[in-house]
Design an enzyme around this catalytic site. Structure first.
Site, PDB file in Angstrom:
ATOM      1  N   LYS A  13       0.836  -1.181  -0.290  1.00 33.57           N
ATOM      2  CA  LYS A  13      -0.190   0.097  -0.399  1.00 33.57           C
ATOM      3  C   LYS A  13       0.775   1.437   0.073  1.00 33.57           C
ATOM      4  O   LYS A  13       0.431   2.482  -0.957  1.00 33.57           O
ATOM      5  CB  LYS A  13      -0.742   0.283   1.445  1.00 33.57           C
ATOM      6  CG  LYS A  13      -1.776  -0.997   1.408  1.00 33.57           C
ATOM      7  CD  LYS A  13      -2.948  -0.466   2.232  1.00 33.57           C
ATOM      8  CE  LYS A  13      -2.148  -0.682   3.729  1.00 33.57           C
ATOM      9  NZ  LYS A  13      -2.220  -1.640   3.622  1.00 33.57           N
ATOM     10  N   ARG A  88      -9.938   1.805   9.866  1.00 35.37           N
ATOM     11  CA  ARG A  88      -9.883  -0.990   9.251  1.00 35.37           C
ATOM     12  C   ARG A  88     -11.282  -0.464  10.011  1.00 35.37           C
ATOM     13  O   ARG A  88     -11.435  -1.976  10.219  1.00 35.37           O
ATOM     14  CB  ARG A  88      -8.770  -0.539  10.614  1.00 35.37           C
ATOM     15  CG  ARG A  88      -7.352  -0.242   9.983  1.00 35.37           C
ATOM     16  CD  ARG A  88      -5.868  -1.400  10.501  1.00 35.37           C
ATOM     17  NE  ARG A  88      -5.323  -1.446   9.115  1.00 35.37           N
ATOM     18  CZ  ARG A  88      -3.946  -2.078   9.922  1.00 35.37           C
ATOM     19  NH1 ARG A  88      -3.997  -2.823  11.086  1.00 35.37           N
ATOM     20  NH2 ARG A  88      -2.707  -2.198   9.218  1.00 35.37           N
ATOM     21  N   ARG A 155      12.731  -7.229  11.134  1.00 30.82           N
ATOM     22  CA  ARG A 155      12.127  -7.014  12.223  1.00 30.82           C
ATOM     23  C   ARG A 155      11.264  -8.557  12.602  1.00 30.82           C
ATOM     24  O   ARG A 155      10.619  -9.218  11.769  1.00 30.82           O
ATOM     25  CB  ARG A 155      11.217  -5.898  11.914  1.00 30.82           C
ATOM     26  CG  ARG A 155      11.310  -4.226  11.988  1.00 30.82           C
ATOM     27  CD  ARG A 155      10.184  -3.903  11.611  1.00 30.82           C
ATOM     28  NE  ARG A 155       8.641  -3.805  11.250  1.00 30.82           N
ATOM     29  CZ  ARG A 155       7.770  -3.438  10.570  1.00 30.82           C
ATOM     30  NH1 ARG A 155       8.039  -2.465  10.499  1.00 30.82           N
ATOM     31  NH2 ARG A 155       6.749  -3.802   9.770  1.00 30.82           N
ATOM     32  N   ARG A 166      -0.493 -12.317  11.955  1.00 27.25           N
ATOM     33  CA  ARG A 166      -1.316 -10.539  11.146  1.00 27.25           C
ATOM     34  C   ARG A 166      -2.477 -11.128   9.937  1.00 27.25           C
ATOM     35  O   ARG A 166      -3.191  -9.654  10.082  1.00 27.25           O
ATOM     36  CB  ARG A 166      -0.245  -9.751  10.801  1.00 27.25           C
ATOM     37  CG  ARG A 166       0.903  -9.066  12.094  1.00 27.25           C
ATOM     38  CD  ARG A 166       2.273  -8.378  11.483  1.00 27.25           C
ATOM     39  NE  ARG A 166       2.605  -7.277  10.297  1.00 27.25           N
ATOM     40  CZ  ARG A 166       2.922  -6.779  10.174  1.00 27.25           C
ATOM     41  NH1 ARG A 166       3.975  -7.325   9.640  1.00 27.25           N
ATOM     42  NH2 ARG A 166       2.526  -5.466   9.628  1.00 27.25           N
TER      43      ARG A 166
END
Ligand SMILES: [Zn+2]
Length: 209
Positions: A13, A88, A155, A166
């Site tokens: 995105k 969201r 990460r 996720r």
């Protein structure tokens, strides 16, 4: 033109939004950047947000919404804007609708497998936080940042097991939102599985249609 860009973490995105923003000459608004900006500029909202961040708490929804509303009112949004990864939830979407007209919601899609593979190639600079990608944004010297020579690391968030979790969370959270924009006849699905340039072309077409 006022655009919302939706899509799971790792679908690209940010890259697409920034290309679109250049082409359309409208601001690219990402909540993370906006939050950091408000804190750095010590705005009232930024000071409130910092209270939470200093305690390691999530910045409450209302505060983020306030910031977005304030951001959308600024002059540079008159010609349009690209909201990256926000809203969201339906509540947030309602708030956005109250604050600004939404012309199109682009829903970037890619399979979990592709996203897991893509994110596993991401590396972050331990000093300046610049994000590299071993396929798309390669550092000149392996393992080190081009900008500050800091060491690069992966990460925890980008490791396959975490990414899968996720993606599940994202899907569950945004399902109602997708339906919400479908019902308003604003949603366009775009295949985000190709190279960034290819995906950008598709998004560009979808917006023009
Ligand atoms: Zn660096």
């Amino acid at each position: 033109m006022n655009i919302i860009l939706l899509g799971p973490p790792g679908v690209g995105k940010g890259t697409i939004a920034s290309k679109l923003s250049k082409k359309m000459k409208v601001p690219h608004i990402a909540t993370g950047d906006m939050l950091r900006e408000n804190v750095a500029q010590k705005t009232d909202l930024g000071a409130k947000a910092k209270n939470y961040m200093d305690k390691g708490l999530l910045v409450p929804d209302e505060l983020v919404i306030e910031m977005i509303k304030e951001r959308l009112k600024r002059k540079d949004c008159k010609k349009g804007f690209i909201l990256d990864g926000f809203p969201r939830t339906i509540n947030q979407a309602d708030e956005i609708s109250n604050a600004a007209r939404v012309d199109k919601v682009v829903n970037l899609q890619a399979s979990d497998g592709i996203i897991v593979k893509r994110l596993s190639r991401r590396r972050v600079c331990s000093q300046c936080s610049f994000i590299y990608h071993l396929d798309f944004i390669k550092p000149n010297r392996e393992g080190f940042c081009d900008k500050c020579s800091g060491t690069l690391y992966q990460r925890e968030d980008d490791k396959p097991e975490t990414v899968k979790k996720r993606l599940k969370v994202y899907e569950k959270q945004t399902e109602p939102l997708i339906k919400y924009y479908q019902d308003k006849d604003l949603l366009v699905d775009v295949d985000g599985s190709g190279l960034p340039e290819e995906v950008f072309e598709l998004v560009d077409e979808a917006i023009a249609a």
